[in-house]
Design an enzyme around this catalytic site. Structure first.
Site, PDB file in Angstrom:
ATOM      1  CG  ASN A   1      -5.268   7.728  10.109  1.00 17.72           C
ATOM      2  OD1 ASN A   1      -4.667   8.032  10.047  1.00 17.72           O
ATOM      3  ND2 ASN A   1      -6.062   5.917  11.020  1.00 17.72           N
TER       4      ASN A   1
ATOM      5  N   PRO B   1       2.504   2.174  12.169  1.00 14.96           N
ATOM      6  CG  PRO B   1       2.312   3.650  10.647  1.00 14.96           C
ATOM      7  CD  PRO B   1       1.845   2.362  11.230  1.00 14.96           C
TER       8      PRO B   1
ATOM      9  CE1 TYR C   1      -3.755   2.280   1.201  1.00 11.09           C
ATOM     10  CE2 TYR C   1      -2.649   3.376   2.821  1.00 11.09           C
ATOM     11  CZ  TYR C   1      -3.413   3.153   1.787  1.00 11.09           C
ATOM     12  OH  TYR C   1      -4.321   3.832   1.918  1.00 11.09           O
TER      13      TYR C   1
HETATM   14  P1  NAD Z   1     -12.807   2.135   0.470  1.00  8.89           P
HETATM   15  O1  NAD Z   1     -11.707   0.103   1.034  1.00  8.89           O
HETATM   16  O2  NAD Z   1     -14.136   2.297   1.527  1.00  8.89           O
HETATM   17  O3  NAD Z   1     -12.822   2.572  -0.327  1.00  8.89           O
HETATM   18  C1  NAD Z   1     -12.344   2.010  -2.243  1.00  8.89           C
HETATM   19  C2  NAD Z   1     -13.127   1.487  -2.196  1.00  8.89           C
HETATM   20  O4  NAD Z   1     -12.476   1.413  -3.956  1.00  8.89           O
HETATM   21  C3  NAD Z   1     -14.272   0.999  -3.069  1.00  8.89           C
HETATM   22  O5  NAD Z   1     -14.990   0.966  -3.126  1.00  8.89           O
HETATM   23  C4  NAD Z   1     -13.171  -0.339  -3.484  1.00  8.89           C
HETATM   24  O6  NAD Z   1     -14.088  -1.364  -4.192  1.00  8.89           O
HETATM   25  C5  NAD Z   1     -12.787   0.559  -4.882  1.00  8.89           C
HETATM   26  N1  NAD Z   1     -11.787  -0.613  -5.138  1.00  8.89           N
HETATM   27  C6  NAD Z   1     -10.248  -1.280  -4.805  1.00  8.89           C
HETATM   28  N2  NAD Z   1      -9.632  -1.778  -5.847  1.00  8.89           N
HETATM   29  C7  NAD Z   1     -10.295  -1.814  -6.455  1.00  8.89           C
HETATM   30  C8  NAD Z   1     -10.027  -1.621  -8.619  1.00  8.89           C
HETATM   31  N3  NAD Z   1      -8.800  -2.259  -8.984  1.00  8.89           N
HETATM   32  N4  NAD Z   1     -10.799  -0.796  -9.754  1.00  8.89           N
HETATM   33  C9  NAD Z   1     -11.848  -0.555  -8.656  1.00  8.89           C
HETATM   34  N5  NAD Z   1     -12.668  -0.113  -7.924  1.00  8.89           N
HETATM   35  C10 NAD Z   1     -11.490  -0.781  -6.795  1.00  8.89           C
HETATM   36  O7  NAD Z   1     -11.378   3.420   1.282  1.00  8.89           O
HETATM   37  P2  NAD Z   1     -12.456   4.822   1.341  1.00  8.89           P
HETATM   38  O8  NAD Z   1     -11.266   4.791   2.871  1.00  8.89           O
HETATM   39  O9  NAD Z   1     -13.078   5.509   0.891  1.00  8.89           O
HETATM   40  O10 NAD Z   1     -10.563   5.233   0.378  1.00  8.89           O
HETATM   41  C11 NAD Z   1     -10.631   5.821  -0.202  1.00  8.89           C
HETATM   42  C12 NAD Z   1      -9.324   6.220  -0.629  1.00  8.89           C
HETATM   43  O11 NAD Z   1      -8.567   7.537  -0.556  1.00  8.89           O
HETATM   44  C13 NAD Z   1      -8.149   4.736  -1.062  1.00  8.89           C
HETATM   45  O12 NAD Z   1      -7.352   5.814  -2.683  1.00  8.89           O
HETATM   46  C14 NAD Z   1      -7.802   5.399  -0.325  1.00  8.89           C
HETATM   47  O13 NAD Z   1      -6.092   4.662  -0.190  1.00  8.89           O
HETATM   48  C15 NAD Z   1      -7.249   6.408   0.259  1.00  8.89           C
HETATM   49  N6  NAD Z   1      -7.189   6.832   1.878  1.00  8.89           N
HETATM   50  C16 NAD Z   1      -8.198   6.880   2.337  1.00  8.89           C
HETATM   51  C17 NAD Z   1      -8.246   6.840   3.952  1.00  8.89           C
HETATM   52  C18 NAD Z   1      -9.195   7.172   5.032  1.00  8.89           C
HETATM   53  O14 NAD Z   1      -8.312   7.162   6.237  1.00  8.89           O
HETATM   54  N7  NAD Z   1     -10.295   6.244   4.550  1.00  8.89           N
HETATM   55  C19 NAD Z   1      -6.509   7.229   4.143  1.00  8.89           C
HETATM   56  C20 NAD Z   1      -5.438   7.438   3.742  1.00  8.89           C
HETATM   57  C21 NAD Z   1      -6.210   7.244   1.888  1.00  8.89           C
HETATM   58  N1  UDP Z   2      -5.827  -0.618  15.714  1.00 11.41           N
HETATM   59  C1  UDP Z   2      -7.065  -1.321  16.922  1.00 11.41           C
HETATM   60  N2  UDP Z   2      -7.346  -2.341  17.090  1.00 11.41           N
HETATM   61  C2  UDP Z   2      -8.508  -2.062  16.044  1.00 11.41           C
HETATM   62  C3  UDP Z   2      -7.868  -1.608  15.029  1.00 11.41           C
HETATM   63  C4  UDP Z   2      -6.470  -1.266  14.797  1.00 11.41           C
HETATM   64  O1  UDP Z   2      -5.614  -0.544  18.721  1.00 11.41           O
HETATM   65  O2  UDP Z   2      -8.715  -2.679  16.744  1.00 11.41           O
HETATM   66  C5  UDP Z   2      -4.560   0.373  16.614  1.00 11.41           C
HETATM   67  C6  UDP Z   2      -3.789  -0.018  14.458  1.00 11.41           C
HETATM   68  O3  UDP Z   2      -2.868  -0.850  15.442  1.00 11.41           O
HETATM   69  C7  UDP Z   2      -3.317   1.152  14.179  1.00 11.41           C
HETATM   70  C8  UDP Z   2      -4.332   2.311  15.430  1.00 11.41           C
HETATM   71  O4  UDP Z   2      -5.354   1.806  15.456  1.00 11.41           O
HETATM   72  O5  UDP Z   2      -2.771   1.806  15.640  1.00 11.41           O
HETATM   73  C9  UDP Z   2      -4.903   2.853  13.543  1.00 11.41           C
HETATM   74  O6  UDP Z   2      -4.864   1.346  12.966  1.00 11.41           O
HETATM   75  P1  UDP Z   2      -6.167   2.022  11.356  1.00 11.41           P
HETATM   76  O7  UDP Z   2      -6.050  -0.056  11.155  1.00 11.41           O
HETATM   77  O8  UDP Z   2      -7.188   2.613  11.714  1.00 11.41           O
HETATM   78  O9  UDP Z   2      -5.509   2.876  10.542  1.00 11.41           O
HETATM   79  P2  UDP Z   2      -3.638   2.757  10.429  1.00 11.41           P
HETATM   80  O10 UDP Z   2      -2.753   2.192  11.207  1.00 11.41           O
HETATM   81  O11 UDP Z   2      -3.820   2.368   8.416  1.00 11.41           O
HETATM   82  O12 UDP Z   2      -3.873   4.060  10.679  1.00 11.41           O
END
Ligand code: NAD
Ligand code: UDP
Length: 308
Positions: free
Chosen positions: A172, A270, A143
């Site tokens: 996040n 992290p 990722y």
């Molecule tokens: P999510 O998993 O809810 O949404 C991702 C969507 O992409 C889903 O609908 C999934 O079906 C679709 N998808 C995955 N692979 C695909 C493919 N190969 N072709 C077509 N569709 C595909 O996640 P989200 O939280 O909505 O995240 C959306 C975007 O934002 C992602 O790119 C993610 O990396 C980025 N992002 C989200 C967060 C967060 O905290 N939510 C943080 C950092 C980055």
């Molecule tokens: N985490 C946790 N319990 C859970 C899920 C996640 O303690 O049930 C912790 C995880 O280890 C991380 C933080 O919460 O330190 C955020 O995790 P998340 O998967 O939401 O996001 P990311 O690690 O990608 O920031």
């Protein structure tokens, strides 16, 4: 304006589509439903402004659009690690194909990058100028490195083909429409607490995160697309909490008698994360407005509703 939202049936994508439709713009939602669901966008199905395509971004597609919001990629560690090769392929091939579409159509292109490009950061909080500390072969690398090469592709399409690219490093983000089995911390904690189960804290709970409510984030994405900023920009809420503080907040909002279970910290998790949002503040006049308390209450209400 015709918008293409890849990953539009997912958590962030579906909230973005709501706002675009509200603004009377046309939207094509493209998704392979890996972590997204039709339920998230069902209310738009009969709207003539809205079109739904089941498609995988790793395969090229020919469409005529003006703006591309490239969000397709699983975001939760549980999901992106379930098939890491596919995750890397989605990040590279997906971004490559969508940039090719932007080049052909002249569409503006916004790519959802992530705070994960900073890896386990040695600088705190993280400004956009920080180059990161990512393990290239750990379980999160599919990722993290996927998003890093996606950023590189955006820059090279800009330099070579003049594509108008925007890169948002999302920290996040949480809110309604996260999947109950999403695996991210806020949904996991809320789902367990609502079921009367103890919350699983990974590690000792001193690791930190900064949580942004979805409505704030979506406003930032829209401002970025409308801006002339082409360098990566952080969007997130700079209020930082330890995971244990988060667990306590959720327990207090749902059921103060619940406890915790400590589990092993996942590889390369992290230890700290907090965005510097000065650039978004100054250049987009953006800052998050919704407190963790209010955001959690809304999210808890959502999970209560889908469980009833
Ligand atoms: P999510 O998993 O809810 O949404 C991702 C969507 O992409 C889903 O609908 C999934 O079906 C679709 N998808 C995955 N692979 C695909 C493919 N190969 N072709 C077509 N569709 C595909 O996640 P989200 O939280 O909505 O995240 C959306 C975007 O934002 C992602 O790119 C993610 O990396 C980025 N992002 C989200 C967060 C967060 O905290 N939510 C943080 C950092 C980055
Ligand atoms: N985490 C946790 N319990 C859970 C899920 C996640 O303690 O049930 C912790 C995880 O280890 C991380 C933080 O919460 O330190 C955020 O995790 P998340 O998967 O939401 O996001 P990311 O690690 O990608 O920031």
């Amino acid at each position: 304006m015709r918008n293409l939202v890849t990953g539009g049936a997912g958590f962030l994508g579906s909230h973005l589509i709501d706002q675009l439709i509200l603004a009377n713009e046309e939207v094509i939602c493209l998704d392979n439903y890996f972590t997204g669901t039709k339920k998230n966008i069902i209310k738009h199905i009969s709207n003539p402004l809205f079109e739904l395509i089941r498609h995988d971004v790793t395969i090229p597609i020919k469409l005529e659009v003006d703006k591309i919001w490239h969000l397709a990629c699983p975001a939760s560690p549980v999901h992106y690690q379930s098939n890491p090769i596919k995750t890397a392929k989605t990040s590279f091939m997906g971004t490559y194909n969508m940039l090719g579409l932007a080049k052909r159509t002249g569409a503006k292109f916004l790519m959802a990058s992530t705070s994960e490009v900073y890896g386990d950061p040695e600088i705190h909080p993280q400004p956009e100028s920080y180059r990161g500390n990512v393990n290239t072969f750990g379980t999160r690398a599919c990722y993290d490195e996927g998003k890093r090469i996606a950023e590189t592709l955006c820059f090279d399409y800009r330099r070579m083909h003049n594509v108008d690219t925007k890169i948002v490093r999302i920290f996040n983000t949480y809110g309604p429409r996260m999947l109950p089995n999403d695996g991210r911390v806020i949904s996991n904690f809320i789902v367990n607490a609502l079921q009367g189960k103890p919350l699983n804290i990974y590690g000792n709970g001193t690791q930190t995160r900064s949580f942004c409510y979805v409505d704030d984030l979506i406003l930032g994405l829209i401002k970025l697309m409308d801006s002339n900023i082409n360098t990566p920009i952080n969007l997130g809420n700079p209020s930082e909490f330890t995971i244990k503080e988060l667990a306590l907040k959720i327990i207090n909002l749902i059921n103060p008698s619940l406890g915790f279970i400590y589990k092993e910290l996942p590889e390369d998790d992290p230890l700290q994360r907090k965005p510097v949002i000065e650039m978004a503040n100054k250049k987009l006049l953006w800052e998050p407005k919704i407190s963790l308390e209010i955001g959690l209450e809304n999210t808890i209400e959502y999970f209560k509703k889908i469980n009833s």
